[in-house]
Design a protein around this motif. Structure first.
Motif, PDB file in Angstrom:
ATOM      1  N   GLU A  54       1.903   6.709  -6.915  1.00 25.15           N
ATOM      2  CA  GLU A  54       0.869   7.647  -7.356  1.00 25.15           C
ATOM      3  C   GLU A  54       1.287   9.084  -7.087  1.00 25.15           C
ATOM      4  N   GLU A  55       1.883   9.328  -5.925  1.00 22.42           N
ATOM      5  CA  GLU A  55       2.327  10.681  -5.596  1.00 22.42           C
ATOM      6  C   GLU A  55       3.417  11.143  -6.553  1.00 22.42           C
ATOM      7  N   VAL A  85       0.836  -1.205   0.000  1.00 20.70           N
ATOM      8  CA  VAL A  85       0.000   0.000   0.000  1.00 20.70           C
ATOM      9  C   VAL A  85       0.863   1.243   0.000  1.00 20.70           C
ATOM     10  N   GLU A  86       1.905   1.188   0.828  1.00 20.03           N
ATOM     11  CA  GLU A  86       2.793   2.341   0.891  1.00 20.03           C
ATOM     12  C   GLU A  86       3.514   2.567  -0.441  1.00 20.03           C
ATOM     13  N   ARG A 113       2.370   1.721  -3.426  1.00 23.71           N
ATOM     14  CA  ARG A 113       1.407   2.252  -4.390  1.00 23.71           C
ATOM     15  C   ARG A 113       1.171   3.741  -4.181  1.00 23.71           C
ATOM     16  N   GLU A 114       1.064   4.148  -2.949  1.00 23.76           N
ATOM     17  CA  GLU A 114       0.854   5.566  -2.648  1.00 23.76           C
ATOM     18  C   GLU A 114       2.041   6.406  -3.088  1.00 23.76           C
ATOM     19  N   ILE A 115       3.239   5.846  -2.851  1.00 22.22           N
ATOM     20  CA  ILE A 115       4.450   6.586  -3.259  1.00 22.22           C
ATOM     21  C   ILE A 115       4.494   6.740  -4.776  1.00 22.22           C
TER      22      ILE A 115
END
Length: 759
Positions: free
Chosen positions: A102-103, A95-96, A98-100
């Motif tokens: 996307e950001e 999850v982390e 994926r968030e990184i």
């Protein structure tokens, strides 16, 4: 080893060879033999397999060892994967990640947008700076640079190709560009106004090459023209100069009837300024008339050369632009002021126009050489086309004059007839010579009569005959126009006169009869035109010349007018007879006087009609029309009297008196008809008496006799067929007897005898 696995053919293990039928069952001995042989064969296979394994023992050992190592490694990987899965399940790192990711994507997009915006801002700032540079260049007199920048910025800002999705700032920059464009346009046009000055009083032109304005100095005229061309407004920049050139120079050069010329005077006014001057000066030979336009064309060529050399600097594109702006006005001016007026009035002088055609062609050739007009565009050859078609212009002018003359004589004619024609009576033909010769009396081509017509009709046909004679003597193109002029002149009568005389046609008068005669005369004349002139027409006109199509129109119009007059007369007579109230109670003085007044009105109307019709109408037409009118009067009178259901003895005498009074009062009318009939009889045109032309005349005369005739005499007259020949019917006679005679056995007997008569 492969042989161990070959297919075993059961048929080969059997001793019998009769196995052709696969469906036949095997015998017990065959089956036992087969089992034995299969067991033997199986033992052989096992022995071979064992021998093969023993001979390859080392290979099999290596293979099994390799498999064991692979299994051990798989178990280790399995344990590591299990540990990794356990680790991931304890801490959600995916999850982390994926968030990184996307950001990071968002940041990259923002960076890309900011770079694009930065490039856009740089471009907009650059455009804004360039627009500012344009204004600065205008102030410094760098017109060419300013014009080129405006042209390039127009493409950069997509002027004329706007999109609603464009940023708002684009609209602001476009507005600023438009302001710059209008500013440079205004500056360039003002420079052109200052560069070319006109002197209206002397008709001169002064061209300055070094220009100064609003603090801008040292601008060259050529630079101004180049800037106008760069930004695409050369025509706009030269428009005012072109208009003034037409007004102050070309127009005087064309319209001047005196001999003038242009003289060029180029001089240096100062070290920094040069000028070119074109002056209009009078010629030394003022008596020389410019009949063929040679001097006029020479003057215009001088002006155009000055424009080409001194204003356009021999630049073909600039000169073409000036030509486009001025040539239409120049050519129209020359046509209206010179060529159209030079068209000869007489066909015999058309040959003299050839010199003008030649000079006009040479004039246009010189203009083409200077590229002032196009050599390939036929529309620029207006002058040559007009001059070469001089015959058409001559014919069109003549056609217009002919139609104008025809229209004027039709409008000015009052359709009055001199009294001598009415007093002298009907015009005649005698021994082939015309009697009562006048423009009011004409011969009818296909009738042996003369006819009184209006001055308009006779003069119109004189004009038509003169025009058709010109057709015979003219060239084909001119003849065609004259032919159409002749047709149109005739048709003008149909278009003008019925409208002009509309009120007169609604009453009984000479004008309507005269118009009837006109139409009859025109229809006869039209039928004869082709016979008279066709043989002398040019060949091309012979094929198309038609006149006979117009004759029926005028013949029908003449009949319509006459029938309209007849119906008006009959209507007036009907109203007059209506005043007699059906001829009732005429034995009473008051009613008798009223009925007599109605009869007098009828006689007055008929006498008025005779006075109008007899001198003007052709005898056969007069006879026919008058008989129709009299028939309507007599038949109505007889019908009204026969409809009376009760008549006293004195009443019958008064009715008889009224009938006699009517017939006596119409003596002059009857005599005029008898005269016509006798004339026709002498010429074998008719052998019928007046009673046959007016059936009711015999009937009304007989009715007057019946009004004082005894009952037996009436019965005898019916039995002899006399009453039937006079137009009476059985019912009319019966009703008449019942109205006059009281009921009695004699009346019954007479009626019975009348009913039993077979006629």
């Amino acid at each position: 080893m492969d042989a161990l696995f070959d297919a075993i053919n059961v048929r080969d293990l059997l001793s019998t060879g009769d196995l052709t039928d696969p469906t036949s069952p095997l015998s017990a001995p065959d089956l036992r033999l087969l089992i034995t042989r299969l067991e033997s064969h199986s033992l052989q296979i096992k022995s071979r397999v064992q021998s093969y394994i023993l001979s390859h023992h080392s290979d099999f050992s290596s293979l099994f060892s390799l498999c064991n190592d692979a299994v051990s490694q798989a178990n280790q990987i399995n344990e590591k994967v299990s540990d990794l899965i356990g680790l991931l399940s304890d801490s959600p790192i995916d999850v982390e990640i994926r968030e990184i990711v996307e950001e990071a994507s968002v940041k990259m997009r923002e960076l890309r947008v900011k770079k694009e915006l930065l490039e856009l801002v740089r471009a907009l700032v650059g455009i804004s700076d360039r627009l500012r540079d344009v204004r600065e260049a205008l102030k410094n007199g760098r017109l060419t640079f300013a014009a080129e920048e405006v042209r390039d910025l127009k493409k950069a800002l997509r002027i004329g190709d706007e999109d609603e999705k464009d940023p708002v700032v684009y609209g602001l920059l476009r507005k600023e560009w438009l302001d710059c464009f209008e500013e440079i346009q205004d500056v360039l046009v003002r420079f052109m106004d200052n560069a070319v000055r006109f002197e209206p009083d002397s008709g001169g032109i002064r061209v300055k090459y070094q220009l100064s304005m609003d603090g801008i100095a040292g601008v060259d005229l050529r630079t101004v023209l180049e800037a106008l061309e760069v930004i695409g407004i050369l025509d706009y920049g030269l428009a005012k100069v072109a208009d003034q050139m037409i007004k102050f120079v070309i127009t005087p050069a064309v319209n001047s009837r005196s001999s003038i010329s242009f003289v060029e005077d180029s001089e240096k006014v100062s070290e920094a300024t040069a000028e070119a001057v074109l002056k209009m000066v009078p010629s030394f030979d003022p008596k020389m008339e410019d009949v063929d336009g040679e001097n006029m064309y020479s003057r215009i060529i001088q002006v155009v050369k000055f424009i080409y050399e001194r204003i356009c600097f021999q630049n073909v594109f600039w000169n073409q632009s000036f030509g486009r702006l001025t040539w239409t006005s120049i050519s129209d001016l020359i046509i209206s002021s010179f060529l159209s007026k030079a068209v000869p009035e007489d066909a015999s002088k058309l040959a003299d126009f050839q010199k003008i055609i030649k000079l006009t062609s040479e004039f246009e050739t010189e203009l083409k050489e200077m590229k002032f007009i196009s050599a390939s565009d036929s529309t620029d050859q207006k002058l040559s086309n007009f001059a070469e078609n001089v015959e058409i212009h001559f014919a069109c002018r003549k056609k217009t004059e002919i139609l104008a003359k025809a229209r004027n004589l039709l409008l000015q004619c009052d359709f009055s007839i001199p009294q001598e024609y009415i007093r002298e009576g009907r015009p005649l033909k005698s021994a082939g010579m015309a009697v009562n010769s006048s423009e009011h009396v004409v011969d009818l081509l296909f009738l042996s009569e003369r006819c009184v017509v209006s001055k308009a009709a006779s003069q119109l046909m004189e004009l038509v005959h003169k025009t058709l004679k010109d057709v015979c003597l003219s060239s084909p193109r001119v003849a065609l126009e004259f032919y159409h002029a002749a047709r149109d002149a005739i048709l003008l009568y149909e278009a003008v006169i019925p409208v002009k005389l509309e009120r007169q046609l609604d009453s009984i008068n000479q004008v309507a009869v005269l118009m009837h005669n006109d139409c009859l005369y025109l229809s006869q004349e039209i039928l004869g035109l082709a016979f008279e002139y066709r043989s002398d027409f040019p060949n091309c006109i012979k094929e198309h010349a038609v006149f006979v199509d117009m004759a029926p129109r005028f013949h029908i119009l003449s009949e319509e007018i006459l029938n309209r007059q007849i119906q008006l007369v009959i209507f007036n007579l009907k109203e007059a007879i209506d005043g007699a109230d059906g001829f009732q109670n005429t034995h009473k003085i008051k009613q008798f006087e009223s009925t007599k007044f109605s009869i007098d009105q009828v006689v007055f109307i008929l006498e008025k009609v005779r006075l109008i019709w007899e001198p003007l109408l052709l005898p056969p037409i007069y006879k026919k029309s008058t008989c129709i009118v009299l028939e309507s009067v007599f038949s109505r009178t007889v019908r009204d009297i026969l409809l009376l259901d009760d008549m006293a003895a004195e009443e019958t005498l008064q009715l008889q008196r009224l009938i006699h009074l009517m017939l006596e009062s119409l003596t002059s009318l009857m005599e005029s008809l008898i005269a016509v009939i006798q004339k026709e009889k002498s010429e074998d045109y008719s052998r019928f008496p007046l009673d046959d032309l007016i059936p009711s005349l015999r009937k009304i005369r007989k009715l007057a006799e019946l009004l004082d005739m005894p009952l037996k005499s009436i019965t005898t007259a019916w039995e002899s067929g006399e009453l039937l020949n006079s137009g009476f019917t059985v019912s009319e006679v019966e009703d008449f007897i019942k109205a006059i005679f009281a009921e009695s056995s004699l009346r019954k007997e007479c009626i019975r005898r009348i009913q039993n008569v077979s006629l």
